[in-house]
Design a protein around this motif. Sequence first.
Motif, short mmCIF file in Angstrom:
data_model
loop_
_atom_site.label_atom_id
_atom_site.label_comp_id
_atom_site.label_asym_id
_atom_site.label_seq_id
_atom_site.Cartn_x
_atom_site.Cartn_y
_atom_site.Cartn_z
N ILE A 162 21.55 41.16 2.93
CA ILE A 162 20.29 40.73 2.33
C ILE A 162 20.46 40.47 0.83
O ILE A 162 19.99 39.45 0.31
CB ILE A 162 19.19 41.78 2.58
N ILE A 163 21.13 41.40 0.15
CA ILE A 163 21.33 41.24 -1.30
C ILE A 163 22.19 40.01 -1.58
O ILE A 163 21.91 39.25 -2.52
CB ILE A 163 22.00 42.51 -1.88
N THR A 164 23.23 39.81 -0.77
CA THR A 164 24.09 38.65 -0.95
C THR A 164 23.32 37.35 -0.73
O THR A 164 23.50 36.37 -1.47
CB THR A 164 25.29 38.71 0.02
N ALA A 165 22.45 37.33 0.27
CA ALA A 165 21.63 36.14 0.54
C ALA A 165 20.71 35.84 -0.64
O ALA A 165 20.54 34.68 -1.05
CB ALA A 165 20.82 36.34 1.81
N CYS A 166 20.12 36.89 -1.21
CA CYS A 166 19.26 36.69 -2.39
C CYS A 166 20.06 36.15 -3.57
O CYS A 166 19.59 35.27 -4.31
CB CYS A 166 18.58 38.01 -2.76
N ALA A 167 21.28 36.68 -3.74
CA ALA A 167 22.13 36.21 -4.84
C ALA A 167 22.51 34.75 -4.65
O ALA A 167 22.51 33.97 -5.61
CB ALA A 167 23.38 37.09 -4.93
N ILE A 168 22.83 34.37 -3.41
CA ILE A 168 23.19 32.98 -3.13
C ILE A 168 22.00 32.06 -3.41
O ILE A 168 22.16 30.98 -4.00
CB ILE A 168 23.66 32.83 -1.67
N CYS A 169 20.83 32.48 -3.00
CA CYS A 169 19.63 31.67 -3.26
C CYS A 169 19.39 31.49 -4.75
O CYS A 169 19.02 30.39 -5.21
CB CYS A 169 18.41 32.33 -2.62
N SER A 170 19.60 32.57 -5.52
CA SER A 170 19.39 32.46 -6.97
C SER A 170 20.39 31.51 -7.61
O SER A 170 20.04 30.76 -8.53
CB SER A 170 19.51 33.85 -7.62
N VAL A 171 21.62 31.50 -7.11
CA VAL A 171 22.64 30.59 -7.66
C VAL A 171 22.30 29.15 -7.30
O VAL A 171 22.42 28.23 -8.12
CB VAL A 171 24.04 30.97 -7.13
N VAL A 172 21.88 28.94 -6.05
CA VAL A 172 21.55 27.59 -5.60
C VAL A 172 20.36 27.03 -6.38
O VAL A 172 20.31 25.83 -6.70
CB VAL A 172 21.25 27.58 -4.08
N MET A 173 19.42 27.89 -6.73
CA MET A 173 18.23 27.45 -7.46
C MET A 173 18.53 27.08 -8.91
O MET A 173 17.70 26.47 -9.57
CB MET A 173 17.16 28.54 -7.42
N GLY A 174 19.70 27.46 -9.40
CA GLY A 174 20.06 27.10 -10.76
C GLY A 174 19.96 28.26 -11.72
O GLY A 174 19.46 29.34 -11.38
#
Length: 259
Positions: A162-174
């Motif tokens: 879950i934490i990794t998914a949130c981190a990936i989303c934050s990176v993708v968002m810029g």
Amino acid sequence: TGLWYYSAESMWHYEGYGTPRWTDKYMWNDNTRAEQAIMQTWFHWGLHGWIAYVLVGILIGFMTYRRGFPMSMRFTLYPIIGELVYGPLGDVIEVLSILCTVFGICTDLGLGAVQINKAFVRLDKGTYQGRSIFGCDESGANCTGRLGLEVNQTTECILIVIITACAICSVVMGLKKGIAFLSQLAVVLSIFIVLSILFLDETWFILNTLTSALGYYIWMLPKISFHTDAWEELGKASDGLGGAPDGRGGKEGWMNAWT
């Protein structure tokens, strides 16, 4: 993550479980040992703990904004190796920096997952001051909680995903929308927790403790910075090196892992 995970480090030093040998349970009274324990914690998370991060940040910032190089680790060594940063040596520097970053993040992620898992279990059982109130049997010794959460690797793996998914989303968002938002959120929550503890607990005592500990830290900083456990490395007399002057020597786990 480390700051919150090891927030009880002062208690660890105070009790003396495998701590550095300058903490003496028999030489000092409890008040002095408490101040010494806080000082040791500040030493681990103060100047010596953060100087590595600050140094890298200053180097990258200087080479990027003052010298016009790309924001990359290889260019922090440009003043030393020059044009070699563009060759295989520069590639090696990049690979090593990436690997070190990954290993560091994995450690923080693992510690964070363990901490979050334990926190959820405490909330599920309603644990306060060592006593649980939810899902307990008649004796009150065994409590399963309202949801039956447990501290185990399965739960921790789920949290990591879950934490990794949130981190990936934050990176993708810029940078501004994702990473910056999470960083600001983490800072705001941390400040909220700190202020809550400050004002909901004994505020005057906490402020006095911080003031006293800061002075003690500044006073002890030159001494503790050069402490190397040299005598403790001699071990016990039975180890064949003559032994430490106190006859005990340092514990093997401490000497091999931290000194």
